[in-house]
Scaffold this active site. Structure first.
Site, PDB file in Angstrom:
ATOM      1  N   CYS A  14      -3.630   8.895   7.784  1.00 21.48           N
ATOM      2  CA  CYS A  14      -3.607   8.418   9.418  1.00 21.48           C
ATOM      3  C   CYS A  14      -3.548   9.668  10.320  1.00 21.48           C
ATOM      4  O   CYS A  14      -1.932  10.488  10.488  1.00 21.48           O
ATOM      5  CB  CYS A  14      -3.059   7.302   9.921  1.00 21.48           C
TER       6      CYS A  14
ATOM      7  N   ARG B 272      -2.560  10.875   1.802  1.00 18.23           N
ATOM      8  CA  ARG B 272      -0.892  11.380   1.567  1.00 18.23           C
ATOM      9  C   ARG B 272      -0.948  11.247   0.414  1.00 18.23           C
ATOM     10  O   ARG B 272       0.550  12.811   0.186  1.00 18.23           O
ATOM     11  CB  ARG B 272      -0.742  11.162   2.684  1.00 18.23           C
TER      12      ARG B 272
ATOM     13  N   LYS C 296       1.059  -0.943   0.097  1.00 16.13           N
ATOM     14  CA  LYS C 296      -0.293   0.030  -0.283  1.00 16.13           C
ATOM     15  C   LYS C 296       0.754   1.184   0.277  1.00 16.13           C
ATOM     16  O   LYS C 296       0.452   2.120  -0.835  1.00 16.13           O
ATOM     17  CB  LYS C 296      -0.958  -0.319   1.158  1.00 16.13           C
ATOM     18  N   ASN C 297       1.913   1.295   0.865  1.00 14.11           N
ATOM     19  CA  ASN C 297       3.002   2.311   0.513  1.00 14.11           C
ATOM     20  C   ASN C 297       4.136   2.475  -0.260  1.00 14.11           C
ATOM     21  O   ASN C 297       4.891   3.244  -0.689  1.00 14.11           O
ATOM     22  CB  ASN C 297       3.687   2.629   1.879  1.00 14.11           C
TER      23      ASN C 297
ATOM     24  N   ASP D 164       5.316   1.252  11.190  1.00 10.73           N
ATOM     25  CA  ASP D 164       4.189   0.866  10.995  1.00 10.73           C
ATOM     26  C   ASP D 164       3.596  -0.852  11.802  1.00 10.73           C
ATOM     27  O   ASP D 164       3.001  -1.213  11.487  1.00 10.73           O
ATOM     28  CB  ASP D 164       4.049   0.803   9.812  1.00 10.73           C
TER      29      ASP D 164
ATOM     30  N   VAL E 170       9.764   7.895  15.623  1.00  9.92           N
ATOM     31  CA  VAL E 170       9.238   8.943  14.254  1.00  9.92           C
ATOM     32  C   VAL E 170       8.011   9.304  14.090  1.00  9.92           C
ATOM     33  O   VAL E 170       7.461  10.501  13.157  1.00  9.92           O
ATOM     34  CB  VAL E 170       8.602   7.293  12.739  1.00  9.92           C
TER      35      VAL E 170
END
Ligand code: EPU
Length: 440
Positions: A123, A99, A25-26, A315, A337
């Protein structure tokens, strides 16, 4: 399939089964944005049809591309033959939902001389500003004018190569740099760049499109801009965050879960920590599948610090910490982070977990949040007897942790806001059923 908004979960049973995972997904949405850099078709395979894919498809179409999607086959093709600048405010709806649209700035400045940033979505796990992106774009010669709702950018003379030093190895700012530098006039260098596997995937695709990118030791990315990039047929990297989420579920419920479609190298930091936490795993002979389970009666408590790659990624943190509520001892977490990623621990407390959060840095990794009153460290005392309750999901990775906690708890939990999970987990409900989760 879209996840219904409320999940009713009865927990307390070990979960067994296989979960297929597709592209990251990223990574995939950024590959889709990179398609704006060429007039030729770009085909991306191994696409997981999570929510951002739909948002980015609509976005690139609004900018003049044609898109075809095959959700069953996991394929997206984008032809950005005729990219045009968006009308004022036209892109606001996309920026508010994700984003990713911020990353269209460099390609749009290159192809149209204009771009816009609206207050970005995503998020709510920290302030998530766009200052590093602006720094990169300004270094390439763009002018950014502040507006009530964001920024208006122009680069009428095109993008020029630049040397840029990032204050922090930001994933998004590194991607913005790559998407600009590959077509900017002359040479560029990014220092203190992020080097996540998803970034290496973007570099891989851009290289196949004709870009000249060199990864130097010490977080440096050198690029020589080219006049023309061509189309490509590219298979995206599997989702290492989703793989780790299901691994956490096996650890928390004392089950055995196989994740299909993984790359061991992308998970190696996670795998070491997983083993230290009392989990174990075995890969198939071709390395494409991995089975996770708990190796001892209870998980083992740990000291964990999140960090940029190749550190333990942020994550991965919420699902693992949730599993460690079941460990026989005290776990200490330092999140370096995001300044505000421990909000989910409140919900875990409602289920019976013993967690205390702190503003101090409980770890040795240098961190930007220590003296600024951010609650970014936690102490988790296990094993906690979790009891089902009613929860509302605030963000994606927290959401998975709520589900994970509910599955480890005795009794039934009602989890609202579950549609947020389709941001990151394709076919979430059917995957849960496939590992034996009791959903009503
Ligand atoms: N930051 C700034 N200014 C900027 C950009 C970032 O201060 O202009 C700060 C952020 O506030 C944060 C840190 O830098 O504290 C890291 O942000 P980064 O830019 O690296 O993150 P991102 O590109 O916005 C991506 C992933 C996140 C993942 C991070 C870190 C996507 C769409 N998102 O975000 O994924 O946590 O990198 O690996 O790729 C998720 O999957 O749930 C998720 C949030």
């Amino acid at each position: 399939m879209t996840v219904d908004d409320t999940l009713h979960i009865t927990g307390g049973v070990p979960l067994y089964g296989t979960v297929p995972v597709r592209g990251s997904k990223n990574a995939v949405p950024k590959l889709m944005v990179a398609a704006l850099l060429t007039e030729q078709p770009v085909t991306i395979r191994n696409v997981s049809f999570v929510r951002d894919i739909g948002i980015v498809s609509d976005l690139v179409e609004a900018l003049g591309s044609t898109t075809t999607t095959d959700p069953a086959g996991g394929v997206v093709t984008i032809t950005a033959g005729d990219v045009h600048a968006a009308a004022q405010g036209e892109l606001a709806v996309f920026h508010e939902r994700s984003r990713i649209p911020v990353l269209t700035c460099a390609p749009l400045l290159h192809r149209t001389g204009r771009a816009e940033i609206w207050r970005p979505g995503g998020c709510s796990i920290g302030e998530r500003p766009v200052g590093y992106h602006l720094e990169v774009l300004r270094a390439f010669g763009a002018t950014a004018e502040r507006t009530d709702t964001g920024y208006k950018l122009t680069a009428p003379g095109g993008l020029r190569g630049a040397v840029i030093d990032l204050p922090f190895p930001s994933v998004g700012a590194t991607e913005q740099y790559l998407l600009g530098a590959v077509v900017a006039a002359g040479d560029s260098e990014l220092r203190n760049a992020a080097t996540e596997p998803e970034i290496m995937d973007l570099i891989g695709m851009l290289q196949r499109m004709g870009a000249l990118i060199t990864v130097r030791p010490g977080r440096t990315l050198q690029v020589t801009g080219v006049h023309h990039l061509r189309g490509v047929d590219f298979t995206a990297v599997p989702d290492r965050l989703e793989a780790a989420s299901w691994a956490g579920l096996a650890l928390a419920t004392d089950g055995r879960i196989t994740v299909a479609n993984v790359r061991q190298g992308d998970l190696s930091t996670y795998l070491n920590v997983y083993r230290r936490a009392g989990g174990d795993f075995e890969f198939s002979s071709d390395g494409g599948e991995v089975t996770f389970w708990r190796e001892r009666p209870m998980p083992r408590p740990l000291v964990i610090e999140t960090d940029v790659h190749p550190g333990f990624m942020t994550d991965w943190q919420p699902p693992l910490v949730t599993a460690l509520t079941q460990a026989d001892g005290v776990t200490v977490l330092h999140e370096t982070v995001y300044e505000d990623r421990l909000g989910y621990t409140e919900a875990l407390r409602a289920l019976g977990a013993q967690i205390q959060v702190f503003t101090e840095c409980l770890g040795s990794t240098p961190c930007r949040f220590g003296s600024r009153n951010h609650r970014h460290s936690a102490v988790i005392v296990g094993p906690a007897k979790l009891q089902g309750t009613d929860l509302h999901i605030p963000d994606l990775r927290a959401g998975f942790s709520y589900v994970l906690a509910a599955l480890a708890a005795q009794g039934t939990s009602t989890i609202s806001g579950a549609s947020l999970l389709d941001r990151g987990y394709e076919n979430f409900r059917s995957k849960l059923l496939a590992v034996g989760a009791k959903l009503h």
